[in-house]
Design a protein around this motif. Structure first.
Motif, PDB file in Angstrom:
ATOM      1  N   TYR A 101       0.806  -1.230   0.000  1.00 34.15           N
ATOM      2  CA  TYR A 101       0.000   0.000   0.000  1.00 34.15           C
ATOM      3  C   TYR A 101       0.838   1.279   0.000  1.00 34.15           C
ATOM      4  O   TYR A 101       0.444   2.275  -0.611  1.00 34.15           O
ATOM      5  N   ILE A 141       0.399   4.952  -2.175  1.00 30.46           N
ATOM      6  CA  ILE A 141       0.271   6.327  -1.681  1.00 30.46           C
ATOM      7  C   ILE A 141       1.260   7.222  -2.425  1.00 30.46           C
ATOM      8  O   ILE A 141       0.938   8.363  -2.773  1.00 30.46           O
ATOM      9  N   LEU A 150      -2.019  12.849   2.515  1.00 32.83           N
ATOM     10  CA  LEU A 150      -1.332  11.664   2.007  1.00 32.83           C
ATOM     11  C   LEU A 150       0.024  11.454   2.690  1.00 32.83           C
ATOM     12  O   LEU A 150       0.410  10.320   2.974  1.00 32.83           O
ATOM     13  N   ASN A 189      -0.152   8.346  -5.676  1.00 29.41           N
ATOM     14  CA  ASN A 189      -1.088   9.453  -5.479  1.00 29.41           C
ATOM     15  C   ASN A 189      -0.356  10.754  -5.163  1.00 29.41           C
ATOM     16  O   ASN A 189      -0.744  11.823  -5.659  1.00 29.41           O
ATOM     17  N   ALA A 219       1.163   8.204   4.743  1.00 28.32           N
ATOM     18  CA  ALA A 219       2.390   7.494   4.388  1.00 28.32           C
ATOM     19  C   ALA A 219       3.323   7.373   5.590  1.00 28.32           C
ATOM     20  O   ALA A 219       3.911   6.312   5.818  1.00 28.32           O
TER      21      ALA A 219
END
Length: 140
Positions: A21, A25, A41, A28, A45
């Motif tokens: 995952y 991030i 974000l 993005n 993270a």
């Protein structure tokens, strides 16, 4: 031994979930232009990186316990374990590379595209695939 092995699998799975995952991030973040969204974000993270780091510790410790404490992989015909351990070192390196990339995002110094992060995101999948094959098939 089965309890140790079970916990090892659970912690490995949890650690890899974070490694799957976190680069997503980054994809993005590489595309984001809104400062508020970027801040959110980055916070996600940071937390995920920290948490996956915590999960990696018992995963590695339990693996060492299986190897050194129970003798799994010792003796002739256990070259698969050496290959697996080399891949585990690569996983740890990948995790640290994620930390370096996160710092670059935090400092506004990211130079990579979202496409690069999409490819980077596939590395832990390939590492996990190779590790599972080595452990289950024991090809050498």
């Amino acid at each position: 031994m089965l309890w140790v092995k079970s916990l090892h699998i659970v912690f490995i799975t949890s650690w890899f979930a974070g490694l799957f995952y976190l680069p997503r991030i980054f994809v993005n973040l590489a595309q984001e232009t809104d400062p508020t969204s970027t801040t959110r974000l980055l916070m996600m993270a940071r937390r995920l990186y920290r948490f996956t780091g915590i999960l990696s510790l018992p995963a590695v410790a339990l693996g060492l316990w299986l190897w050194l404490g129970y003798g799994i992989g010792k003796g002739p015909g256990n070259g698969w374990l050496h290959a697996k351990l080399a891949l585990v070192v690569l996983v740890i390196g990948y995790h640290h590379a994620c930390g370096s990339l996160l710092k670059k995002f935090e400092n506004g110094r990211n130079v990579r595209s979202h496409t690069w992060y999409r490819w980077f995101n596939e590395v832990p999948v390939l590492l996990l695939l190779a590790i599972v094959i080595l452990v289950v098939v024991k090809p050498f």
